[in-house]
Design an enzyme around this catalytic site. Structure first.
Site, PDB file in Angstrom:
ATOM      1  CD1 TRP B 101      -2.154  -2.294   1.503  1.00  0.00           C
ATOM      2  CD2 TRP B 101      -3.062  -1.062  -0.128  1.00  0.00           C
ATOM      3  NE1 TRP B 101      -3.193  -3.019   0.947  1.00  0.00           N
ATOM      4  CE2 TRP B 101      -3.765  -2.289  -0.052  1.00  0.00           C
ATOM      5  CE3 TRP B 101      -3.464  -0.127  -1.084  1.00  0.00           C
ATOM      6  CZ2 TRP B 101      -4.829  -2.606  -0.890  1.00  0.00           C
ATOM      7  CZ3 TRP B 101      -4.526  -0.436  -1.922  1.00  0.00           C
ATOM      8  CH2 TRP B 101      -5.194  -1.664  -1.817  1.00  0.00           C
ATOM      9  CG  ASP B 171      -2.935   4.146   4.406  1.00  0.00           C
ATOM     10  OD1 ASP B 171      -3.955   3.988   5.111  1.00  0.00           O
ATOM     11  OD2 ASP B 171      -2.746   3.519   3.341  1.00  0.00           O
ATOM     12  CE  LYS B 195      -8.294  -1.899   5.306  1.00  0.00           C
ATOM     13  NZ  LYS B 195      -8.160  -3.246   4.732  1.00  0.00           N
TER      14      LYS B 195
END
Lengths: 357, 357
Positions: B101, B171, B195
């Site tokens: 990511w 992030d 999440k």
């Protein structure tokens, strides 16, 4: 008390869909997991998103050479995505200024460095009729942007203007599946879900594949070709919203499809317009040929009286009749999920209101 | 059968939240309208979005000079928004390549014309430990991008590297509210909801207001300052997702806040790592100091055996243990909503599995 929600969006959803979502919320298909907890890579979601695409293709008779994409960001996101992806040749688009949302689309294109020529506007007429399209020179514009239904002003392009060889980009956010259109008349159609398709959070894009090409300097989340290649699963999509959309599409199919929706919407709208046209108190000022089936704007001519209508109607379970904050007045949005009984209740109430003035 | 969902996201949500959403789905607060049908301009939604902001501010001790934004598009949207809004001075950002990511964030910045210098990578070590940050020259980069928790690789920056005067963009998609961080250590934090925060469809952005400024040629949907000015209501937000997020935040508060979440998450993770470290069959290969609390990656060393684990676990109600498709193996995501009982059940199952090999 039965409640009818006349909001312009997010808006009323079909009651059986809400009931089904509630019933299966804790355990989708007996999985023990909520749709809110289901991975977008799970087989169960694969079935849902494929069903949604297939249903939309069937309902709108979308040709195979058009891609169906599920994106995020609503109409405003598409005001950016369309010029970024498609205005790459002339860097110039044409716009018919039919109201607030057409104007905002032009503004967003300009913000992104794409010239947006307003070819006609009916702003001085308070947008009470649609601007006519002057002849367009070929190979001048990448596309013509049309706001097909003007939610705020209550007008609709029931017939598309002739743009010649210039493709049409249609913002169909407020009347998709409410009225029949030929997909082939458009290069691209987009619609935020929150009016006729389901809850806010997903945006449907229908675009001629041949028109798609590699783009540079475009955020991935707005890249049509990438979304087509990845079947709308480039990253985590709004799973719940797509699930709800799929159920709404199923409901429309069960009801008889878009033709039946249009038939019902015409009955609903005709009835309300007929009442307004006869009313000594309430008036709809939109040119008859351009009147929207989904958003009926009207007013009493008195702001105080309009406010009284909104408040008293709410007390009768007729919710959200306030016009858009930019124009005031009253507005009844009659999307697919609004039953005729809701329109009848509204007319009864308005009739009663004017009798007691 | 009790089902425990170990998916990496969309992921398990707190059971009481799912129950509450189901209960009030047809009629929010007795309004007769579903949250899916509520206008984003309605007073009822104003209360919800304000509550969500206030709760997040309390839970994370977000200083007043940071804006809290609710956007769309997930982490991938933010990979574009951050450079477009914030890399306007040097047009250059620094990235620590800690996994997939982080690497995708660098790629998106580059795609948008912002140089993304990878200052260190642990790719050759299969990302099993975090890359150390070399000294950064001041006034070289607009910011340092850090993927705080690497969902795919199972590592976490429990302590931030010292970036000097270079602001950090974090992030935090997979460990927001799972572990305590100081917001002031960041210029910007973002997190997709799916999440630890709720269903997919809303993205939380926390950004130092002083850093915001007018930007040109940035799509409105990605414009931080615009979203701050409009209080995340520039256009129709994902109403349902924000509503669900607000209930998840309420649940975290009721449980005792982020400190309590972290305490529980440490217990859950420690227990699973301890089992894996002792296991003759299963191994977690991540450097101990960098191990994630929320995403425990492990494997048997045999692809066939890993697949057998996934299948047999599912038959026992232990769902979605498959590792990310890019790395294979197994992964148990232990977000806030995963109870210790789920981890115990997983360990029991794995223990049983290895006994019967």
């Amino acid at each position: 008390m039965v409640v009818y929600n006349f909001a312009a969006g997010p808006a009323m959803m079909p009651q059986p869909v809400v009931t089904q979502i509630q019933a299966e919320l804790p355990s989708l298909g007996g999985s023990g997991m909520s749709i809110m907890e289901v991975s977008h890579r799970a087989a169960a979601f694969g079935v849902i998103i494929n069903q949604a695409e297939t249903r939309l293709r069937t309902l709108m008779a979308i040709p195979d050479d058009y891609a169906v994409l599920f994106m995020q960001g609503g109409g405003t996101g598409q005001f950016a995505a369309a010029p970024l992806n498609l205005a790459t040749n002339h860097r110039r688009i044409a716009v018919l200024d039919s109201g607030q949302w057409a104007s905002r689309a032009a503004g967003e294109a300009a913000r992104l460095g794409v010239a947006a020529d307003v070819l006609a506007t009916t702003k001085n007429a308070h947008y009470r009729h649609l601007p006519p399209l002057p002849p367009i020179a070929a190979a001048t514009y990448d596309y013509l942007h049309l706001c097909i239904n003007n939610t705020v002003e209550g007008t609709t392009y029931h017939h598309l203007p002739d743009a010649g060889s210039t493709p049409i980009v249609g913002d169909m956010s407020s009347n998709i599946l409410a009225e029949q259109y030929h997909v082939r008349d458009f290069g691209l159609i987009f619609a935020g879900a929150q009016k006729n398709l389901g809850p806010a959070g997903v945006t449907v894009v229908i675009v001629r594949r041949e028109w798609l090409h590699a783009v540079t300097a475009v955020p991935s989340m707005l890249d049509y070709r990438l979304f087509d290649q990845k079947k709308s699963l480039y990253n985590t999509p709004p799973v719940f919203a797509i699930y709800a959309l799929n159920l709404v599409l199923q409901w429309v199919q069960e009801q008889g499809g878009v033709a039946e929706m249009q038939r019902r919407n015409e009955i609903k709208a005709k009835k309300l317009y007929a009442f307004l046209d006869e009313s000594p108190v309430f008036a709809n000022l939109v040119a008859k040929a351009d009147r929207s089936l989904t958003n009926v704007v009207f007013n009493t001519g008195s702001e105080a009286l309009d406010q009284a209508v909104v408040a008293q109607a709410a007390a009768h379970g007729l919710m959200n009749l306030k016009g858009h904050r930019s124009v005031g007045g009253l507005r009844a949005s009659l999307y697919n999920a609004m039953p005729l009984a809701g329109v009848d209740a509204l007319i009864d109430f308005l009739h009663d209101f004017e009798k007691h003035l």
